[in-house]
Scaffold this active site. Structure first.
Site, PDB file in Angstrom:
ATOM      1  N   LYS A  65     -12.408  -3.013  -2.412  1.00  0.00           N
ATOM      2  CA  LYS A  65     -13.318  -2.473  -1.983  1.00  0.00           C
ATOM      3  C   LYS A  65     -13.696  -1.156  -2.621  1.00  0.00           C
ATOM      4  O   LYS A  65     -14.081  -0.524  -3.042  1.00  0.00           O
ATOM      5  CB  LYS A  65     -11.432  -1.901  -0.972  1.00  0.00           C
ATOM      6  N   SER A 103      -3.816   0.603   5.129  1.00  0.00           N
ATOM      7  CA  SER A 103      -4.979   0.131   4.974  1.00  0.00           C
ATOM      8  C   SER A 103      -4.890  -0.577   4.140  1.00  0.00           C
ATOM      9  O   SER A 103      -5.967  -1.346   4.112  1.00  0.00           O
ATOM     10  CB  SER A 103      -6.020   0.748   4.414  1.00  0.00           C
ATOM     11  N   SER A 118      -8.168   0.025   6.998  1.00  0.00           N
ATOM     12  CA  SER A 118      -9.076   0.181   5.948  1.00  0.00           C
ATOM     13  C   SER A 118     -10.364  -0.981   5.270  1.00  0.00           C
ATOM     14  O   SER A 118     -11.393  -0.603   5.192  1.00  0.00           O
ATOM     15  CB  SER A 118      -9.786   1.896   6.202  1.00  0.00           C
TER      16      SER A 118
END
Length: 540
Positions: free
Chosen positions: A115, A216, A192
């Site tokens: 990420k 997330s 996210s």
């Protein structure tokens, strides 16, 4: 015997010899290339590398080809922000090392995605914000370095909701645009950690890393058919990761199986002197896959959190079928309910804590960036509001921008009575409530649908088949976030729209092994994961 017949026999003999020796050699070469990495586990890939069925260089090339064919064209999953241009070079070096010294670990030579709020040397850490497009770190995040030391290869950085907050645009950022769910191109991949989830689901890497503040890791894993782990607060480091709220943030793995997720958690967990929360991690880290127990549900007592049902019929049906399956395996099921506050922890706990902490923690992260990068939240806001960004194809989500301004205005609340009351009273009270429920009912875990509705419509495209009666489909996720307790989501089925649905196992602090056993037992009994239809095995 005629000369013609003799010549024919000689020719036949030559052909036979050629067939025996060179063809066997050719067959060996073909066999060497025959390993197909698609949907393969860490164990399978590690074995293929060790037995020379494939090289790490070939693995990296395989995933890069898939990314090229499917991420920015074809179905355009749009999960990747930056490709690691040194991945092939690293793979070649690891192939050489494997020949000379053997593997560093099972992760030796295996590509993974990260990420884009984790620091990776040589690649900018944007957090999805175009304001940070030139923010190059000087060292790897602690967890990334642990995986690199184990021989794993960062193949790419993945898209995410801007600075880890979605504000209605799940998986959208000014740096990367919108990530699409590989199971249904009309749906999002949650947020996210949408990019890592979509990339692993689409077989762009063997596993991925995400961060989880209020769901997330779990939300994206849930809607993309993955296993996602939110570890106990303090088991994995956050240093070298853009913070959202350090009282709530954790780093965690996303993978296509429970065992793979456990292998990655084992490798990335540990005490980091730069993250005080991990002070006692070394006392709890273990090899979480050494003795995974597929029969654990046979002897388990599971609480079912009844508060998180009723928002979507299909999700409820899948979850109830999962519970029925557990009961058929011997699990004792006990309905449990939470207090009114614990049923929805965003307003009384998570929201205020995040608003209070973000500015100071974010600016501390920015202070370590090289000269020329933004140093304050105001700098990031100014760039985000510049004509260049506002008029681009991917401007900052207006609601996210307002959220940054709110955080700027509320920074002083870090010293407020409300914040201190939440940290010193409300969070401990929530921990005590969950611990008491578990103890009084002698539970091994509490189970619920990871999200109470399926993957939602992408913000820019209406899908009339999406039905959700929830005030907040992520409400169940807030329990682990507020308490710091671990939660694992595992695939349980799919709704008619084709998107996966997962169930979660929640436990008390450092109960990862028990949760992994339960999740593994369920996974092996159901085999609910299936391949996305929009990212096929064969790429022409």
């Amino acid at each position: 015997m005629s000369k013609r017949i003799l010549n024919f026999k000689v020719l036949l003999a030559i052909l036979l010899i050629a067939a025996i020796f060179p063809w066997n050699h050719a067959s060996a070469e073909i066999k060497k290339q025959a390993f197909d990495p698609f949907e393969k586990s860490i164990d399978e890939v590690a074995t293929a590398l060790k037995t020379k069925q494939i090289t790490s260089e070939e693995l990296v090339e395989y995933y890069l080809n898939r990314i090229e064919a499917l991420d920015k064209q074809g179905p355009t999953i749009n999960s990747i922000i930056t490709i690691n241009n040194k991945a092939l070079e690293t793979a070649k070096a690891l192939d050489t090392e494997l020949k000379k010294k053997g593997p560093r670990s099972k992760l030796h030579g295996i590509p993974f995605v990260v990420k884009d709020n984790y620091d990776v040397v040589g690649m900018p850490t944007t957090g999805g914000s175009v304001a940070l497009k030139n923010a190059y770190p000087t060292k790897n995040a602690f967890t990334v370095q642990k995986l690199v030391d184990a021989g794993a290869i960062v193949i790419a950085k993945t898209n995410m909701s801007e600075l880890a907050a979605s504000y209605g645009r799940l998986g959208y950022s000014s740096m990367g645009g919108l990530t699409i769910n590989p199971y249904n191109l009309n749906r999002d991949a949650s947020g996210s950690s949408s990019g890592s989830a979509a990339a692993v689901a689409a077989n762009f890497a063997v596993f991925g890393l995400g961060t989880d503040t209020s769901g997330s890791v779990r939300g994206p894993a849930n809607v993309t058919g993955l296993v996602g782990i939110r570890p106990t607060m303090g088991l994995t480091s956050r240093s070298g990761v853009i913070p959202s709220s350090l009282s709530l943030d954790v780093t965690g793995p996303m993978a296509r199986s429970v065992k793979d997720a456990g292998l990655v958690l084992t490798a990335m967990a540990g005490t980091d002197k730069e993250d005080k929360a991990t002070k006692f991690a070394k006392q709890h880290v273990q090899d979480y896959t050494k003795a995974l127990d597929s029969s654990s549900l046979k002897h388990a007592r599971i609480g079912v959190a009844t508060d998180f049902f009723g928002d979507n019929v299909e999700v409820d049906t899948i979850t109830n079928q999962a519970i029925a399956k557990m009961k058929s395996m011997g699990t004792v099921v006990v309905p449990v309910s939470f207090s009114n506050q614990t049923k929805y922890l965003w307003t009384p706990v998570l929201g205020p804590v995040g608003d209070a902490e973000f500015k100071s923690q974010f600016e501390k992260f920015l202070s370590f960036l090289p000269a020329g990068a933004p140093k304050t939240l105001q700098d990031v806001i100014d760039i985000s509001e510049s004509p260049e960004v506002l008029n681009s194809e991917t401007p900052v989500n207006p609601a996210r921008l307002e959220g940054l301004k709110t955080a700027l205005a509320q920074a002083d609340t870090l010293y407020s009575k409300e914040y201190k009351n939440i940290m010193n009273k409300e969070i401990p009270k929530t921990r005590e409530e969950i611990t008491k429920i578990m103890k009084d009912n002698k539970l091994d875990a509490i189970v619920f649908p990871t999200m109470s509705c399926p993957a939602s419509n992408r913000f820019d495209k209406e899908d009339p088949t999406y039905i959700c009666e929830a005030y907040d489909t992520y409400a169940a996720s807030y329990v682990a976030s507020a308490t710091g307790f671990p939660e694992i989501t595992v695939p349980a089925g799919a709704v008619e729209a084709g998107v996966p649905v997962g169930i979660s196992f929640l436990g008390t602090a450092y109960s990862e092994q028990k949760l992994l056993d339960l999740a593994y037992s369920f996974e092996q009994a159901t085999h609910a994961r299936f391949v996305p239809v929009h990212t096929p095995e064969t790429i022409q």
